[in-house]
Write a protein that holds these residues in place. Structure first.
Motif, PDB file in Angstrom:
ATOM      1  N   ALA A  77       1.018   1.781  -6.866  1.00  0.00           N
ATOM      2  CA  ALA A  77       1.604   0.728  -7.689  1.00  0.00           C
ATOM      3  C   ALA A  77       0.592   0.265  -8.741  1.00  0.00           C
ATOM      4  O   ALA A  77      -0.611   0.333  -8.508  1.00  0.00           O
ATOM      5  CB  ALA A  77       2.007  -0.437  -6.801  1.00  0.00           C
ATOM      6  N   PRO A  78       1.092  -0.197  -9.917  1.00  0.00           N
ATOM      7  CA  PRO A  78       0.178  -0.699 -10.951  1.00  0.00           C
ATOM      8  C   PRO A  78      -0.757  -1.793 -10.427  1.00  0.00           C
ATOM      9  O   PRO A  78      -1.937  -1.821 -10.778  1.00  0.00           O
ATOM     10  CB  PRO A  78       1.134  -1.265 -12.010  1.00  0.00           C
ATOM     11  N   GLY A  79      -0.244  -2.649  -9.551  1.00  0.00           N
ATOM     12  CA  GLY A  79      -1.081  -3.716  -8.999  1.00  0.00           C
ATOM     13  C   GLY A  79      -2.269  -3.168  -8.227  1.00  0.00           C
ATOM     14  O   GLY A  79      -3.391  -3.674  -8.350  1.00  0.00           O
ATOM     15  N   ALA A  80      -2.031  -2.110  -7.453  1.00  0.00           N
ATOM     16  CA  ALA A  80      -3.120  -1.495  -6.688  1.00  0.00           C
ATOM     17  C   ALA A  80      -4.131  -0.849  -7.632  1.00  0.00           C
ATOM     18  O   ALA A  80      -5.341  -0.903  -7.397  1.00  0.00           O
ATOM     19  CB  ALA A  80      -2.563  -0.457  -5.717  1.00  0.00           C
ATOM     20  N   ALA A  81      -3.640  -0.237  -8.716  1.00  0.00           N
ATOM     21  CA  ALA A  81      -4.542   0.393  -9.691  1.00  0.00           C
ATOM     22  C   ALA A  81      -5.409  -0.656 -10.372  1.00  0.00           C
ATOM     23  O   ALA A  81      -6.624  -0.469 -10.552  1.00  0.00           O
ATOM     24  CB  ALA A  81      -3.733   1.169 -10.730  1.00  0.00           C
ATOM     25  N   ILE A  82      -4.803  -1.789 -10.730  1.00  0.00           N
ATOM     26  CA  ILE A  82      -5.559  -2.873 -11.378  1.00  0.00           C
ATOM     27  C   ILE A  82      -6.609  -3.427 -10.420  1.00  0.00           C
ATOM     28  O   ILE A  82      -7.777  -3.627 -10.786  1.00  0.00           O
ATOM     29  CB  ILE A  82      -4.607  -4.003 -11.832  1.00  0.00           C
ATOM     30  N   VAL A 202     -10.938   5.021   7.206  1.00  0.00           N
ATOM     31  CA  VAL A 202      -9.921   3.984   7.001  1.00  0.00           C
ATOM     32  C   VAL A 202      -8.860   4.461   6.007  1.00  0.00           C
ATOM     33  O   VAL A 202      -7.653   4.340   6.245  1.00  0.00           O
ATOM     34  CB  VAL A 202     -10.580   2.671   6.499  1.00  0.00           C
ATOM     35  N   ALA A 203      -9.315   5.051   4.885  1.00  0.00           N
ATOM     36  CA  ALA A 203      -8.367   5.487   3.852  1.00  0.00           C
ATOM     37  C   ALA A 203      -7.418   6.558   4.379  1.00  0.00           C
ATOM     38  O   ALA A 203      -6.207   6.512   4.133  1.00  0.00           O
ATOM     39  CB  ALA A 203      -9.131   5.991   2.630  1.00  0.00           C
ATOM     40  N   LEU A 204      -7.959   7.516   5.121  1.00  0.00           N
ATOM     41  CA  LEU A 204      -7.110   8.607   5.616  1.00  0.00           C
ATOM     42  C   LEU A 204      -6.191   8.157   6.748  1.00  0.00           C
ATOM     43  O   LEU A 204      -5.039   8.586   6.832  1.00  0.00           O
ATOM     44  CB  LEU A 204      -7.967   9.799   6.059  1.00  0.00           C
ATOM     45  N   LEU A 205      -6.672   7.253   7.621  1.00  0.00           N
ATOM     46  CA  LEU A 205      -5.819   6.743   8.693  1.00  0.00           C
ATOM     47  C   LEU A 205      -4.639   5.953   8.125  1.00  0.00           C
ATOM     48  O   LEU A 205      -3.531   5.999   8.656  1.00  0.00           O
ATOM     49  CB  LEU A 205      -6.626   5.842   9.642  1.00  0.00           C
ATOM     50  N   LEU A 206      -4.883   5.226   7.049  1.00  0.00           N
ATOM     51  CA  LEU A 206      -3.835   4.367   6.498  1.00  0.00           C
ATOM     52  C   LEU A 206      -2.855   5.130   5.601  1.00  0.00           C
ATOM     53  O   LEU A 206      -1.750   4.659   5.355  1.00  0.00           O
ATOM     54  CB  LEU A 206      -4.458   3.213   5.711  1.00  0.00           C
ATOM     55  N   THR A 207      -3.275   6.298   5.096  1.00  0.00           N
ATOM     56  CA  THR A 207      -2.447   7.030   4.133  1.00  0.00           C
ATOM     57  C   THR A 207      -0.986   7.234   4.579  1.00  0.00           C
ATOM     58  O   THR A 207      -0.067   6.984   3.796  1.00  0.00           O
ATOM     59  CB  THR A 207      -3.106   8.370   3.764  1.00  0.00           C
ATOM     60  N   PRO A 208      -0.732   7.663   5.828  1.00  0.00           N
ATOM     61  CA  PRO A 208       0.681   7.845   6.210  1.00  0.00           C
ATOM     62  C   PRO A 208       1.422   6.524   6.437  1.00  0.00           C
ATOM     63  O   PRO A 208       2.647   6.527   6.538  1.00  0.00           O
ATOM     64  CB  PRO A 208       0.596   8.625   7.538  1.00  0.00           C
ATOM     65  N   PRO A 211       1.766   2.091   1.414  1.00  0.00           N
ATOM     66  CA  PRO A 211       1.998   2.698   0.087  1.00  0.00           C
ATOM     67  C   PRO A 211       0.708   3.204  -0.560  1.00  0.00           C
ATOM     68  O   PRO A 211      -0.380   2.710  -0.253  1.00  0.00           O
ATOM     69  CB  PRO A 211       2.571   1.534  -0.734  1.00  0.00           C
ATOM     70  N   ALA A 212       0.840   4.211  -1.444  1.00  0.00           N
ATOM     71  CA  ALA A 212      -0.314   4.771  -2.152  1.00  0.00           C
ATOM     72  C   ALA A 212      -1.095   3.660  -2.855  1.00  0.00           C
ATOM     73  O   ALA A 212      -0.514   2.721  -3.380  1.00  0.00           O
ATOM     74  CB  ALA A 212       0.150   5.814  -3.160  1.00  0.00           C
ATOM     75  N   GLY A 213      -2.413   3.804  -2.853  1.00  0.00           N
ATOM     76  CA  GLY A 213      -3.261   2.810  -3.499  1.00  0.00           C
ATOM     77  C   GLY A 213      -3.832   1.804  -2.528  1.00  0.00           C
ATOM     78  O   GLY A 213      -4.962   1.335  -2.687  1.00  0.00           O
ATOM     79  N   ILE A 214      -3.041   1.457  -1.504  1.00  0.00           N
ATOM     80  CA  ILE A 214      -3.495   0.454  -0.533  1.00  0.00           C
ATOM     81  C   ILE A 214      -4.635   0.984   0.361  1.00  0.00           C
ATOM     82  O   ILE A 214      -5.585   0.239   0.634  1.00  0.00           O
ATOM     83  CB  ILE A 214      -2.311  -0.054   0.334  1.00  0.00           C
ATOM     84  N   PRO A 215      -4.588   2.271   0.801  1.00  0.00           N
ATOM     85  CA  PRO A 215      -5.698   2.760   1.633  1.00  0.00           C
ATOM     86  C   PRO A 215      -7.061   2.602   0.966  1.00  0.00           C
ATOM     87  O   PRO A 215      -8.045   2.265   1.627  1.00  0.00           O
ATOM     88  CB  PRO A 215      -5.348   4.246   1.834  1.00  0.00           C
ATOM     89  N   VAL A 216      -7.117   2.822  -0.340  1.00  0.00           N
ATOM     90  CA  VAL A 216      -8.389   2.698  -1.058  1.00  0.00           C
ATOM     91  C   VAL A 216      -8.853   1.242  -1.072  1.00  0.00           C
ATOM     92  O   VAL A 216     -10.030   0.935  -0.850  1.00  0.00           O
ATOM     93  CB  VAL A 216      -8.249   3.249  -2.490  1.00  0.00           C
ATOM     94  N   LEU A 217      -7.916   0.334  -1.300  1.00  0.00           N
ATOM     95  CA  LEU A 217      -8.274  -1.089  -1.312  1.00  0.00           C
ATOM     96  C   LEU A 217      -8.732  -1.542   0.075  1.00  0.00           C
ATOM     97  O   LEU A 217      -9.668  -2.338   0.199  1.00  0.00           O
ATOM     98  CB  LEU A 217      -7.081  -1.926  -1.767  1.00  0.00           C
ATOM     99  N   ALA A 218      -8.073  -1.014   1.103  1.00  0.00           N
ATOM    100  CA  ALA A 218      -8.452  -1.392   2.469  1.00  0.00           C
ATOM    101  C   ALA A 218      -9.888  -0.981   2.758  1.00  0.00           C
ATOM    102  O   ALA A 218     -10.612  -1.675   3.479  1.00  0.00           O
ATOM    103  CB  ALA A 218      -7.494  -0.756   3.471  1.00  0.00           C
TER     104      ALA A 218
ATOM    105  N   LEU B  49     -15.282   2.183  -2.187  1.00  0.00           N
ATOM    106  CA  LEU B  49     -14.144   2.549  -3.034  1.00  0.00           C
ATOM    107  C   LEU B  49     -14.252   4.007  -3.489  1.00  0.00           C
ATOM    108  O   LEU B  49     -13.275   4.758  -3.435  1.00  0.00           O
ATOM    109  CB  LEU B  49     -14.051   1.626  -4.246  1.00  0.00           C
ATOM    110  N   LEU B  50     -15.447   4.406  -3.922  1.00  0.00           N
ATOM    111  CA  LEU B  50     -15.619   5.785  -4.382  1.00  0.00           C
ATOM    112  C   LEU B  50     -15.414   6.770  -3.236  1.00  0.00           C
ATOM    113  O   LEU B  50     -14.766   7.811  -3.407  1.00  0.00           O
ATOM    114  CB  LEU B  50     -17.005   5.964  -5.021  1.00  0.00           C
TER     115      LEU B  50
END
Lengths: 249, 105
Positions: A77-82, A202-208, A211-218, B49-50
């Motif tokens: 989502a744009p919000g996650a990208a921002i 964390v990012a890979l566990l949350l991916t499934p 929504p996309a973008g949230i795993p990176v923020l987490a 993040l990276l």
């Protein structure tokens, strides 16, 4: 390095200034060229030429730019990208606080100083041994990277446009390598490596699950908890601009 | 709002956020940096993040975790980085590895 050599040999002021200029220009060239990879990857992520140019002109901080197109390209989502771009750009705030007293600028020039405050300009600026050269290093590196980064962004976007299907050319793998290239020089120190590994998990566990973008923020939450709770001395991996030159605008 | 317009809004908003962070830094007192937790946390946020972006960009397709040509490309990129190859070379190399693997399989 150069600063120390200069101090020992005490060459004349003009020579010291030339050494700083050489540093500024070589860092600018090395950094500016990989605006090509940003331009090509931005187009592959679905942005058009104008949006790609706008990011390099207005955002002008490479890590955030790559992250922004990475999240959008993955369907986030744009919000996650921002939010991701903003969090990655937060270190520039620390650089600004370190540079402001050394630059001593007021009024509209302060806005330009802010826009040009990135890893490279801060690294070259703070590496100088005398106040005049700090300003020379900061401004020349800042403007040098700004000019070349934007020119090569356009080149990359045009190349990317001509390539067509991004996966056929491995551009998705190129984006992964770009993030790894930005990460690599920051990986010194045990705490940093542990946090990086935890972020991957964390990012890979949350991916499934989300929504996309949230795993990176987490993953950023992991870092905030680790950074805030680790007691004691400032560790070797703290956001120290001197160490981060030449990797990311 | 069209997807195109929405992307523009995101581009402008994200750029504004990044510029605001730079500008705020220039107005902060320098002693604010003396708090070691601030610098440490900012450094770790960048790293996490990276690292997460590397993982997502390498191992995911939509909302599934997959292993494909990108993993090999990333491994080659890591070797190139360890050998101190320049950034552009690393990126191009990774693309070439993935493209080649896909062409032959």
């Amino acid at each position: 390095m150069t600063a120390q050599i200069d101090q020992q040999h005490r060459p004349p002021a003009a020579a010291r200034r030339r050494a700083t200029l050489r540093q500024a220009l070589s860092v600018s060239a090395a950094t500016g060229v990989y605006g090509i990879s940003f331009g090509a990857l931005a187009v592959a992520a679905g942005l058009d030429l104008w949006q790609t140019m706008a990011l390099s002109l207005l955002m002008f901080t490479g890590g955030s730019q790559f992250a922004f197109i990475g999240v959008l390209g993955a369907g986030g989502a744009p919000g996650a990208a921002i939010a991701t771009a903003g969090l990655l750009g937060a270190r520039n705030g620390l650089y600004g606080a370190a540079m402001a007293p050394r630059l001593g600028v007021r009024g509209p020039r302060r806005w330009w100083a802010a826009q040009l405050t990135i890893d490279e300009s801060t690294a070259v600026g703070t590496a100088q041994s005398e106040p005049t050269l700090v300003r020379v290093g900061f401004w020349w590196t800042g403007w040098g990277v700004y000019a070349l980064w934007n020119v090569f962004t356009v080149v990359g976007a045009l190349v990317g446009d001509a390539l067509g299907d991004p996966t056929r050319w491995g551009l998705d793998a190129a984006a992964a390598a770009a993030f790894l290239g930005l990460l690599w020089p920051r990986l010194a120190g045990r705490t940093t490596q542990t946090v990086a590994a935890a972020a991957v998990v964390v990012a890979l566990l949350l991916t499934p699950l989300v929504p996309a973008g949230i795993p990176v923020l987490a993953a950023a939450v992991v870092a905030v908890v680790a950074g805030w709770r680790t007691p004691g001395r400032a560790p070797d991996e703290a956001a120290h601009p001197d160490r981060q030159g030449g990797e990311s605008p | 709002m069209s997807a195109y317009a929405l992307t523009w809004v995101a581009v402008i908003a994200a750029s504004a956020v990044c510029f605001a962070l730079k500008l705020v830094g220039h107005h902060l007192p320098e002693h604010w940096l003396a708090e070691p937790r601030v610098a440490r946390t900012a450094g770790l946020v960048t790293v996490s993040l990276l690292a997460a972006l590397v993982a997502v960009q390498t191992f995911t397709l939509g909302s599934t975790v997959v292993v494909d040509a990108r993993v090999v490309a990333l491994a080659v990129a890591a070797v190139a980085l360890a050998l101190r190859a320049p950034f552009v070379a690393v990126v191009v190399l990774a693309a070439a590895v993935a493209a080649t693997l896909r062409a032959v399989t």
